[in-house]
Design a protein around this motif. Structure first.
Motif, PDB file in Angstrom:
ATOM      1  N   PRO A   1      -7.602 -14.610  -4.312  1.00  0.00           N
ATOM      2  CA  PRO A   1      -8.077 -15.022  -2.992  1.00  0.00           C
ATOM      3  C   PRO A   1      -7.032 -15.814  -2.206  1.00  0.00           C
ATOM      4  CG  PRO A   1      -9.815 -15.310  -4.604  1.00  0.00           C
ATOM      5  CD  PRO A   1      -8.564 -14.955  -5.375  1.00  0.00           C
ATOM      6  N   ALA A   2      -6.260 -16.655  -2.867  1.00  0.00           N
ATOM      7  CA  ALA A   2      -5.233 -17.435  -2.163  1.00  0.00           C
ATOM      8  C   ALA A   2      -4.143 -16.539  -1.593  1.00  0.00           C
ATOM      9  CB  ALA A   2      -4.619 -18.470  -3.111  1.00  0.00           C
ATOM     10  N   GLU A   3      -3.815 -15.476  -2.290  1.00  0.00           N
ATOM     11  CA  GLU A   3      -2.777 -14.555  -1.798  1.00  0.00           C
ATOM     12  C   GLU A   3      -3.238 -13.777  -0.573  1.00  0.00           C
ATOM     13  OE1 GLU A   3       0.339 -14.165  -2.416  1.00  0.00           O
ATOM     14  OE2 GLU A   3       0.555 -15.361  -4.224  1.00  0.00           O
TER      15      GLU A   3
ATOM     16  N   SER B   1      -4.809 -14.897   2.057  1.00  0.00           N
ATOM     17  CA  SER B   1      -4.406 -15.651   3.250  1.00  0.00           C
ATOM     18  C   SER B   1      -2.888 -15.624   3.413  1.00  0.00           C
ATOM     19  CB  SER B   1      -4.931 -17.084   3.205  1.00  0.00           C
ATOM     20  OG  SER B   1      -4.415 -17.769   2.090  1.00  0.00           O
ATOM     21  N   GLY B   2      -2.139 -15.585   2.306  1.00  0.00           N
ATOM     22  CA  GLY B   2      -0.690 -15.476   2.389  1.00  0.00           C
ATOM     23  C   GLY B   2      -0.251 -14.156   2.993  1.00  0.00           C
ATOM     24  N   VAL B   3      -0.950 -13.085   2.656  1.00  0.00           N
ATOM     25  CA  VAL B   3      -0.646 -11.777   3.238  1.00  0.00           C
ATOM     26  C   VAL B   3      -0.912 -11.810   4.744  1.00  0.00           C
ATOM     27  CG1 VAL B   3      -1.401  -9.357   3.325  1.00  0.00           C
ATOM     28  CG2 VAL B   3      -0.999 -10.465   1.118  1.00  0.00           C
ATOM     29  N   ARG B   4      -2.028 -12.401   5.148  1.00  0.00           N
ATOM     30  CA  ARG B   4      -2.325 -12.507   6.591  1.00  0.00           C
ATOM     31  C   ARG B   4      -1.210 -13.253   7.310  1.00  0.00           C
ATOM     32  NH1 ARG B   4      -7.752 -13.489   4.894  1.00  0.00           N
ATOM     33  NH2 ARG B   4      -7.396 -15.711   5.132  1.00  0.00           N
ATOM     34  N   ARG B   5      -0.757 -14.367   6.730  1.00  0.00           N
ATOM     35  CA  ARG B   5       0.335 -15.127   7.360  1.00  0.00           C
ATOM     36  C   ARG B   5       1.611 -14.300   7.436  1.00  0.00           C
ATOM     37  NH1 ARG B   5      -1.947 -19.128   4.386  1.00  0.00           N
ATOM     38  NH2 ARG B   5      -0.387 -18.958   2.727  1.00  0.00           N
TER      39      ARG B   5
ATOM     40  N   ALA C   1      -5.141  -5.451   6.182  1.00  0.00           N
ATOM     41  CA  ALA C   1      -4.445  -5.853   4.955  1.00  0.00           C
ATOM     42  C   ALA C   1      -5.307  -6.806   4.141  1.00  0.00           C
ATOM     43  CB  ALA C   1      -3.104  -6.496   5.286  1.00  0.00           C
ATOM     44  N   SER C   2      -5.926  -7.751   4.812  1.00  0.00           N
ATOM     45  CA  SER C   2      -6.793  -8.718   4.147  1.00  0.00           C
ATOM     46  C   SER C   2      -7.935  -8.009   3.430  1.00  0.00           C
ATOM     47  CB  SER C   2      -7.333  -9.699   5.187  1.00  0.00           C
ATOM     48  OG  SER C   2      -8.227 -10.600   4.605  1.00  0.00           O
ATOM     49  N   GLU C   3      -8.563  -7.054   4.087  1.00  0.00           N
ATOM     50  CA  GLU C   3      -9.679  -6.326   3.484  1.00  0.00           C
ATOM     51  C   GLU C   3      -9.227  -5.501   2.286  1.00  0.00           C
ATOM     52  OE1 GLU C   3     -12.769  -6.769   4.005  1.00  0.00           O
ATOM     53  OE2 GLU C   3     -12.533  -8.054   5.747  1.00  0.00           O
TER      54      GLU C   3
ATOM     55  N   VAL D   1      -9.028  -5.185  -3.884  1.00  0.00           N
ATOM     56  CA  VAL D   1      -8.386  -5.199  -5.203  1.00  0.00           C
ATOM     57  C   VAL D   1      -8.931  -6.363  -6.022  1.00  0.00           C
ATOM     58  CG1 VAL D   1      -6.207  -5.465  -6.457  1.00  0.00           C
ATOM     59  CG2 VAL D   1      -6.285  -4.052  -4.382  1.00  0.00           C
ATOM     60  N   VAL D   2      -9.018  -7.542  -5.416  1.00  0.00           N
ATOM     61  CA  VAL D   2      -9.533  -8.722  -6.126  1.00  0.00           C
ATOM     62  C   VAL D   2     -10.964  -8.467  -6.595  1.00  0.00           C
ATOM     63  CG1 VAL D   2     -10.155 -11.164  -5.917  1.00  0.00           C
ATOM     64  CG2 VAL D   2      -8.029 -10.337  -4.889  1.00  0.00           C
ATOM     65  N   GLN D   3     -11.800  -7.932  -5.712  1.00  0.00           N
ATOM     66  CA  GLN D   3     -13.217  -7.746  -6.037  1.00  0.00           C
ATOM     67  C   GLN D   3     -13.464  -6.633  -7.045  1.00  0.00           C
ATOM     68  OE1 GLN D   3     -15.112  -7.226  -2.217  1.00  0.00           O
ATOM     69  NE2 GLN D   3     -15.482  -9.424  -2.020  1.00  0.00           N
ATOM     70  N   HIS D   4     -12.714  -5.544  -6.943  1.00  0.00           N
ATOM     71  CA  HIS D   4     -13.026  -4.378  -7.762  1.00  0.00           C
ATOM     72  C   HIS D   4     -12.148  -4.219  -9.004  1.00  0.00           C
ATOM     73  CE1 HIS D   4     -15.960  -3.107  -4.842  1.00  0.00           C
ATOM     74  NE2 HIS D   4     -15.065  -3.293  -3.894  1.00  0.00           N
ATOM     75  N   LEU D   5     -10.979  -4.849  -9.011  1.00  0.00           N
ATOM     76  CA  LEU D   5     -10.101  -4.760 -10.176  1.00  0.00           C
ATOM     77  C   LEU D   5      -9.918  -6.098 -10.865  1.00  0.00           C
ATOM     78  CD1 LEU D   5      -7.327  -2.347  -8.846  1.00  0.00           C
ATOM     79  CD2 LEU D   5      -9.420  -1.805 -10.096  1.00  0.00           C
ATOM     80  N   GLY D   6     -10.124  -7.189 -10.133  1.00  0.00           N
ATOM     81  CA  GLY D   6     -10.004  -8.517 -10.713  1.00  0.00           C
ATOM     82  C   GLY D   6      -8.794  -9.280 -10.206  1.00  0.00           C
TER      83      GLY D   6
END
Length: 148
Positions: free
Chosen positions: A13-15, A17-21, A34-36, A41-46
């Motif tokens: 999750p922290a990354e 916001s880094g991608v958005r920046r 990009a955020s979505e 990936v975080v939600q479905h793969l971990g």
């Protein structure tokens, strides 16, 4: 077309916001897509899954975004509808609404979910530095919306 350079990260999750920046020069629509995709990936793969993000603009003003992860099986699914009380499930609907086309390409290292966004009014400047990754030969679209 300007060359892209990879942005490699571990999906957390922290990354997100880094991608958005990192993509702020590309505008809010690219940042949202990009955020979505990284959030999926975080939600479905971990958390901690390696991800590569790639963005570039072609000479016609179109921006292409790619997010590559190592799991070829977890494919994005655009849901027909999401209930008002549901907390998730709208990400691909947002991407579908913003992108002129999108899809999934399979490659030797997993899959790449990609989308293309047209330049809108006032989107004149193409960023001098691109953020990027995984495209490449041997990729074929297998899902998504591609009006070709």
């Amino acid at each position: 077309m300007r060359p892209a350079t990879p942005l490699e990260l571990l999906a957390t999750p922290a990354e997100v916001s880094g991608v958005r920046r990192a993509l702020s020069a590309y505008g809010a629509d690219v940042q949202l897509c990009a955020s979505e995709l990284v959030t999926n990936v975080v939600q479905h793969l971990g958390e901690g899954v390696p991800v590569t993000v790639r963005v570039w603009c072609d000479d016609g003003g179109r921006t292409r975004l790619e997010v590559t992860d190592p799991d070829p099986r977890a494919l994005p699914v655009l849901r027909a509808s999401v209930g008002a009380d549901e907390e998730s499930g709208r990400g691909l609907a947002l991407l579908d609404a913003l992108a002129s086309r999108w899809g999934v390409a399979h490659g030797p290292g997993g899959k790449t979910v990609w989308c293309e966004l047209e330049a809108g009014p006032g989107d004149g400047a193409v960023p001098a530095v691109a953020v990027g990754s995984a495209g490449g030969p041997g990729r074929t679209a297998t899902a998504g919306r591609d009006p070709r």
